[in-house]
Design an enzyme around this catalytic site. Structure first.
Site, PDB file in Angstrom:
ATOM      1  N   GLU A 369     -87.643 -11.338  20.681  1.00 51.64           N
ATOM      2  CA  GLU A 369     -88.847 -11.875  20.039  1.00 51.64           C
ATOM      3  C   GLU A 369     -90.111 -11.806  20.894  1.00 51.64           C
ATOM      4  OE1 GLU A 369     -87.237 -15.066  16.907  1.00 51.64           O
ATOM      5  OE2 GLU A 369     -87.243 -15.800  18.954  1.00 51.64           O
TER       6      GLU A 369
HETATM    7  C1  NGO Z   1     -83.526 -16.656  17.365  1.00 51.52           C
HETATM    8  C2  NGO Z   1     -84.411 -16.861  18.569  1.00 51.52           C
HETATM    9  C3  NGO Z   1     -84.150 -18.177  19.275  1.00 51.52           C
HETATM   10  C4  NGO Z   1     -84.082 -19.318  18.276  1.00 51.52           C
HETATM   11  C5  NGO Z   1     -83.008 -19.004  17.263  1.00 51.52           C
HETATM   12  C6  NGO Z   1     -82.910 -20.096  16.222  1.00 51.52           C
HETATM   13  C7  NGO Z   1     -82.824 -15.352  19.028  1.00 51.52           C
HETATM   14  C8  NGO Z   1     -82.000 -14.341  19.715  1.00 51.52           C
HETATM   15  N1  NGO Z   1     -84.021 -15.742  19.391  1.00 51.52           N
HETATM   16  O1  NGO Z   1     -82.389 -16.016  17.952  1.00 51.52           O
HETATM   17  O2  NGO Z   1     -85.170 -18.421  20.216  1.00 51.52           O
HETATM   18  O3  NGO Z   1     -83.761 -20.500  18.948  1.00 51.52           O
HETATM   19  O4  NGO Z   1     -83.236 -17.787  16.604  1.00 51.52           O
HETATM   20  O5  NGO Z   1     -81.955 -19.854  15.251  1.00 51.52           O
END
Ligand code: NGO
Length: 552
Positions: A369
């Site tokens: 992300e």
């Molecule tokens: C995503 C995000 C995390 C969040 C999560 C919540 C990933 C790999 N990055 O998963 O920072 O906490 O969703 O469901």
């Protein structure tokens, strides 16, 4: 806080247990008059398994063959025999003895010998055929002895976990004068068992909310009970930095000072981390440390602002990020500066210090992300970090986005939403599967689940069970799937009771996805077997979600 009524507290005393269990069994029409004193609750008498085919093992083993004849009974004279001159195997025997002593009160002396043993022994032997692999075991029970045969101490350990689940649930209780079982017996037969996938894991996000060393150990207990072998610790994020780094002390002074919602946060000293690693090692669980970068890094940037780019970090809601550690739950806004040499010095120090105290082969670099960088900046960053990880002799693991960078052949990409997992696979990387719509333990079970998120949908028990890691991603063969991991993200999960409610029973379901051959796996069978684990969880003081999909 959602709680299961019976499981809300650690139920150590078996008197309490018998009161609760007996109350649950009292007929509704029992006369209640003020004149008579209430009847003393009778202890529940739990019968042992009548036949090996009636087992409740989770994960389901590869093969179970029941035999005829009398069962093996644990008695005051039962002994445990371990191989001579193998410290790890001896430790497995010692742990088995401790576990059996607690509930039965028998002595279970442990001795090391490779010679034939007398009747009435539980024998752990190293050996067996190659088909058992690195973690398999061959368990035989007859009237006179129990033998666990395995190629490795890990296999012996899994054999003892099976033995534990074959005994009545009160084997998890402290002994008291209240006799809770009719007999400590195991029916005769043979179980041959080995895992489908090498990486069978859980992840605990200790960054969004901090969990103490003891709470991490409680989680390792659950991981080991279900024959999982990896616990991934998400040690840093925008809301906190949780591991002592001597060369960058502000990381814990500032970055460890809070958590989501502004609570007190916390961090692990090096001694804390060492004790987690040792506890895990003793249960054949590998700790995988994750430092999330370049995004999810506000905990580090708040501690050392020079790690961000010189322009102000974009604020979450359009402004600039205020000083201090972020305590909200938005994602994607922060980034270490990919053009700054001090960032690579920082990464080198952090990877060096953490690698030095991590015996396991992996270092997880996050990589998910990233909204504040271009694709080129991101790829450049991941490739430099990858060189650092391999310089310290670790295998790099990253969330699937790392597929946008040039990966080394041994690097592992952790799939979670499938946008970029195939980019990693096409470069020859192995995939670790954590599909959010199946394996994320922070997803709500149903719309009425109080905790959790729902961006990937609702994940009831059957949803987390009913999928196959090999057919899940089209075109990815079994040998490219290193395994399965279930992450518990903790934006909404504030304490261990709540964490367990989200973990159990979905983690046992994922354990079966990762361990049991597709030909043996069956939802109808799982939903029956898992029901028998609830009394165990209550005795262990583990909270759980009583899914309506199971007849508990
Ligand atoms: C995503 C995000 C995390 C969040 C999560 C919540 C990933 C790999 N990055 O998963 O920072 O906490 O969703 O469901």
């Amino acid at each position: 806080m959602p709680r299961n009524g019976l499981a809300a507290a650690r139920l150590g005393a078996s008197l309490t247990i018998s009161v609760l269990l007996a109350a649950a069994c009292r007929p509704a029409s029992a006369p209640q008059t003020a004149a008579k004193p209430a009847p003393r609750p009778q202890p529940i008498r739990m019968a042992p398994l009548a036949n090996l085919n009636a087992h409740h093992l989770v994960p389901a083993p590869v093969s179970v063959t029941a035999a005829t004849g009398a069962p093996f009974a644990l008695t005051a004279t039962t002994t445990i025999v371990v191989p001579a001159n193998n410290a790890d195997a001896a430790r497995v025997g010692d742990e088995l003895a401790k576990m059996l002593r607690r509930a039965t009160g028998y002595r279970f002396p442990v001795s090391g010998t490779d010679a034939p043993v007398p009747n009435g022994s539980i024998v752990l032997r190293l050996g067996g055929g190659g088909e058992l692999g690195n973690e398999g075991y061959d368990l035989t029970v007859d009237t006179t002895a129990i033998q666990i045969l395995a190629g490795t101490p890990a296999g012996l350990f899994y054999g003892t976990q099976t033995l534990r689940q074959l005994l009545p649930a009160p084997i998890e209780a402290e002994q008291s004068e209240t006799r809770m079982v009719t007999a400590w017996t195991i029916p005769p037969g043979r179980i041959i068992d080995h895992p489908r996938f090498a990486w069978r894991g859980a992840m605990l996000d200790v960054a969004r909310h901090f969990f103490t060393v003891d709470e991490v150990k409680q989680t390792i207990d659950l991981v080991a009970l279900y024959k999982l072998n990896t616990l991934h610790l998400h040690l840093s994020d925008d809301q906190g930095w949780r591991i002592q780094i001597d060369s960058w002390p502000n990381l814990t002074i500032v970055g460890g000072s809070t958590e989501v919602g502004g609570g007190p946060g916390g961090f692990y000293t090096k001694q804390d981390y060492a004790s987690i690693v040792k506890y895990a090692q003793d249960r054949f669980v590998t700790i995988v440390p994750e430092i999330d970068m370049p995004a999810h890094s506000n905990g580090a940037i708040a501690s050392y602002p020079q790690l961000g780019c010189s322009k102000p970090t974009p604020g979450v809601y359009g402004g600039t990020q205020p000083p201090g550690v972020y305590t909200g739950i938005a994602v994607g806004f922060s980034s270490l500066c990919p053009d700054s040499e001090v960032v690579y010095k920082f990464v080198d120090d952090v990877v060096r210090e953490i690698s030095a105290m991590t015996p396991g082969p992996y270092f997880h670099v996050g990589g998910d992300e990233v909204e504040a960088l271009t694709n080129e900046q991101y790829a450049h960053f991941v490739e430099r970090v990858q060189d650092i990880v391999y310089k310290y002799n670790k295998t790099m693991v990253g969330w699937e986005e790392i597929g946008k960078a040039r990966l080394r052949p041994t690097t592992i990409a952790q799939q979670w939403k499938s946008d970029s997992a195939l980019l990693a696979f096409k470069q020859g990387a192995k995939l670790l599967l954590s599909p959010a719509s199946k394996a994320y333990l922070d997803m709500k079970y149903t719309p009425s689940t109080e905790l959790g998120l729902d961006w990937a949908g609702f994940v009831e028990l059957r949803t987390s069970y009913d999928w196959d890691p090999v057919t899940y991603l089209q075109g990815v063969p079994e040998q490219s799937v290193v395994g399965v991991e279930a992450p518990l993200w903790t934006e909404t999960v504030k304490n261990i009771t709540a964490a367990q409610y989200m973990i159990v029973p979905r983690l046992p379901a994922i354990a079966e996805v990762a361990w049991t051959p597709a030909s043996v796996k069956s939802w109808d069978s799982f939903r029956t077997r898992i029901a028998a684990h609830a009394p165990r969880w209550r005795l262990l003081g583990v909270n759980y979600y009583p899914s309506p999909e199971v007849a508990w």
